[in-house]
Design an enzyme around this catalytic site. Structure first.
Site, PDB file in Angstrom:
ATOM      1  N   SER A  34       3.376  -2.493  10.089  1.00 25.47           N
ATOM      2  CA  SER A  34       4.830  -2.422  10.291  1.00 25.47           C
ATOM      3  C   SER A  34       5.554  -3.711   9.903  1.00 25.47           C
ATOM      4  CB  SER A  34       5.157  -2.031  11.737  1.00 25.47           C
ATOM      5  OG  SER A  34       4.686  -0.721  12.016  1.00 25.47           O
ATOM      6  N   HIS A  71      -9.583   0.653   4.647  1.00 24.52           N
ATOM      7  CA  HIS A  71      -8.326   0.867   5.375  1.00 24.52           C
ATOM      8  C   HIS A  71      -8.597   1.770   6.580  1.00 24.52           C
ATOM      9  CE1 HIS A  71      -4.288   2.195   6.341  1.00 24.52           C
ATOM     10  NE2 HIS A  71      -3.857   1.137   5.672  1.00 24.52           N
ATOM     11  N   GLU A 127      -5.354  -5.556  10.221  1.00 24.77           N
ATOM     12  CA  GLU A 127      -4.348  -4.527  10.442  1.00 24.77           C
ATOM     13  C   GLU A 127      -4.645  -3.783  11.744  1.00 24.77           C
ATOM     14  OE1 GLU A 127      -2.333  -3.173   6.567  1.00 24.77           O
ATOM     15  OE2 GLU A 127      -4.135  -1.983   6.817  1.00 24.77           O
ATOM     16  N   GLU A 153      -7.076   4.176   7.788  1.00 21.69           N
ATOM     17  CA  GLU A 153      -6.881   5.619   7.543  1.00 21.69           C
ATOM     18  C   GLU A 153      -8.099   6.213   6.841  1.00 21.69           C
ATOM     19  OE1 GLU A 153      -3.041   5.470   5.627  1.00 21.69           O
ATOM     20  OE2 GLU A 153      -2.157   4.735   7.496  1.00 21.69           O
ATOM     21  N   GLY A 182       4.747   1.191   4.685  1.00 22.95           N
ATOM     22  CA  GLY A 182       6.032   1.874   4.538  1.00 22.95           C
ATOM     23  C   GLY A 182       7.098   1.072   3.796  1.00 22.95           C
ATOM     24  N   GLY A 195       2.286   1.844  10.755  1.00 25.68           N
ATOM     25  CA  GLY A 195       3.181   2.995  10.679  1.00 25.68           C
ATOM     26  C   GLY A 195       3.860   3.339  11.995  1.00 25.68           C
ATOM     27  N   ASN A 251       0.859  -1.187   0.000  1.00 29.68           N
ATOM     28  CA  ASN A 251       0.000   0.000   0.000  1.00 29.68           C
ATOM     29  C   ASN A 251       0.897   1.240   0.000  1.00 29.68           C
ATOM     30  OD1 ASN A 251      -1.845   2.024   0.455  1.00 29.68           O
ATOM     31  ND2 ASN A 251      -2.323   1.406   2.557  1.00 29.68           N
ATOM     32  N   TRP A 252       0.954   1.902  -1.153  1.00 30.49           N
ATOM     33  CA  TRP A 252       1.854   3.061  -1.266  1.00 30.49           C
ATOM     34  C   TRP A 252       1.253   4.324  -0.636  1.00 30.49           C
ATOM     35  CZ3 TRP A 252       3.452   2.403  -7.149  1.00 30.49           C
ATOM     36  CH2 TRP A 252       4.267   1.270  -7.265  1.00 30.49           C
ATOM     37  N   LYS A 253      -0.011   4.268  -0.261  1.00 31.56           N
ATOM     38  CA  LYS A 253      -0.673   5.434   0.355  1.00 31.56           C
ATOM     39  C   LYS A 253      -0.480   6.670  -0.535  1.00 31.56           C
ATOM     40  CE  LYS A 253       0.098   3.286   4.795  1.00 31.56           C
ATOM     41  NZ  LYS A 253      -0.017   3.424   6.225  1.00 31.56           N
TER      42      LYS A 253
HETATM   43  C1  PEP Z   1      -0.884  -0.084   5.976  1.00 29.40           C
HETATM   44  O1  PEP Z   1      -1.098   1.116   6.026  1.00 29.40           O
HETATM   45  O2  PEP Z   1      -1.662  -0.828   5.359  1.00 29.40           O
HETATM   46  C2  PEP Z   1       0.302  -0.588   6.664  1.00 29.40           C
HETATM   47  C3  PEP Z   1       0.318  -1.827   7.014  1.00 29.40           C
HETATM   48  O3  PEP Z   1       1.315   0.324   6.911  1.00 29.40           O
HETATM   49  P1  PEP Z   1       2.758   0.022   7.582  1.00 29.40           P
HETATM   50  O4  PEP Z   1       3.290  -1.255   6.963  1.00 29.40           O
HETATM   51  O5  PEP Z   1       3.578   1.212   7.233  1.00 29.40           O
HETATM   52  O6  PEP Z   1       2.524  -0.132   9.030  1.00 29.40           O
END
Ligand code: PEP
Length: 249
Positions: free
Chosen positions: A212, A98, A169, A100, A234, A175, A11-13
């Site tokens: 993460s 998601h 998640e 976010e 990330g 993050g 996921n490049w966000k």
């Molecule tokens: C995500 O936002 O889906 C995610 C898992 O982010 P990160 O790996 O940066 O925690």
């Protein structure tokens, strides 16, 4: 090792222009090679880079997913994109729900309608769920996840399981660098699977862990019996790190 084919999605966000996306995919293709892979691989660029990413990934093992979709086909929904628009870029699927997006106001009802719209539009779906730290500490994790999973699958038919994955998640792990332990992730993913089994074939459903994930933690997480891959934020921005996670699956 389960018989479900693992899925590793990045996921490049809100990162990468079309040009940067093309460069990332080219590097990823070089790193992953042309031979058969034992896993499915996907990247989720921002909407503005979907078409460039899909073109760059064409003919490779890399699938392309949007980060969100609107439930309506068209109309007065400023800033949103429909399933047909996503499909027209050459993308294969979309993330939905998601944390976010949920934090910005996306509701369970919208998530359910968006899952339905995406499947109707021919897209595959990664449905996201996860609890906050407060909910975990209050012992509410199972109930919360069950509610999100049941709501998200409300309009899904049992025979659509092949086009659907659920990503567990935990919000406290996204993050933050605070990866869930393999035991916590396994327990939650097994719970997600058992709740989803009320709607579809739980044994066929892919359940991913996200939060993460790094090349160092991916292998042990993905070797858990109920974890069929990873949704990576990330670390997916760096092709070398993402390729290392794919190889660890
Ligand atoms: C995500 O936002 O889906 C995610 C898992 O982010 P990160 O790996 O940066 O925690």
């Amino acid at each position: 090792m389960s018989e479900r084919r693992p899925l590793v999605a990045g996921n490049w966000k809100m990162n990468k222009t079309g040009v940067e996306a093309r460069e990332t995919v080219a590097r990823l293709r070089a790193l992953l090679g042309d031979g058969e892979l034992p896993v499915d691989v996907a990247v989720c660029p921002p909407a503005t880079a979907l078409e460039a990413t899909a073109r760059a990934a064409s003919g490779s093992h890399i699938r392309v997913y949007a980060q969100a979709v609107h439930e309506k086909a068209s109309g007065a929904h400023t800033g949103e994109i429909s399933a047909a628009m996503i499909a027209a870029t050459g993308a294969d699927g979309t993330l939905i729900g998601h944390s976010e997006r949920r934090a910005a106001g996306e509701t369970d009802d919208q998530v359910a309608a968006r899952v339905r719209a995406a499947l109707d539009g021919g897209l595959s779906v990664i449905l996201c769920c996860g609890e906050s730290l407060e909910q975990r500490e209050a012992g509410e994790t199972e109930e919360w996840l069950a509610g999100q999973v049941r709501a998200g699958l409300a309009d899904v038919a049992a025979d659509e399981v092949g086009r659907l994955a659920i990503a567990y998640e935990p919000i406290w792990a996204i993050g933050t660098g605070r990866t869930a332990t393999p035991e916590i992730a396994q327990e939650a993913c097994a719970h997600v699977r058992s709740v989803a089994a009320g709607t579809l074939d739980g044994a066929a459903l892919r359940v991913l862990y996200g939060g993460s994930v790094t090349p160092d933690t991916a292998g042990e997480l993905m070797s858990q019996p109920d974890i069929d891959g990873a949704l990576v934020g990330g670390a997916s921005l760096d092709p070398e790190a993402f390729a290392a996670i794919v190889r660890g699956a």
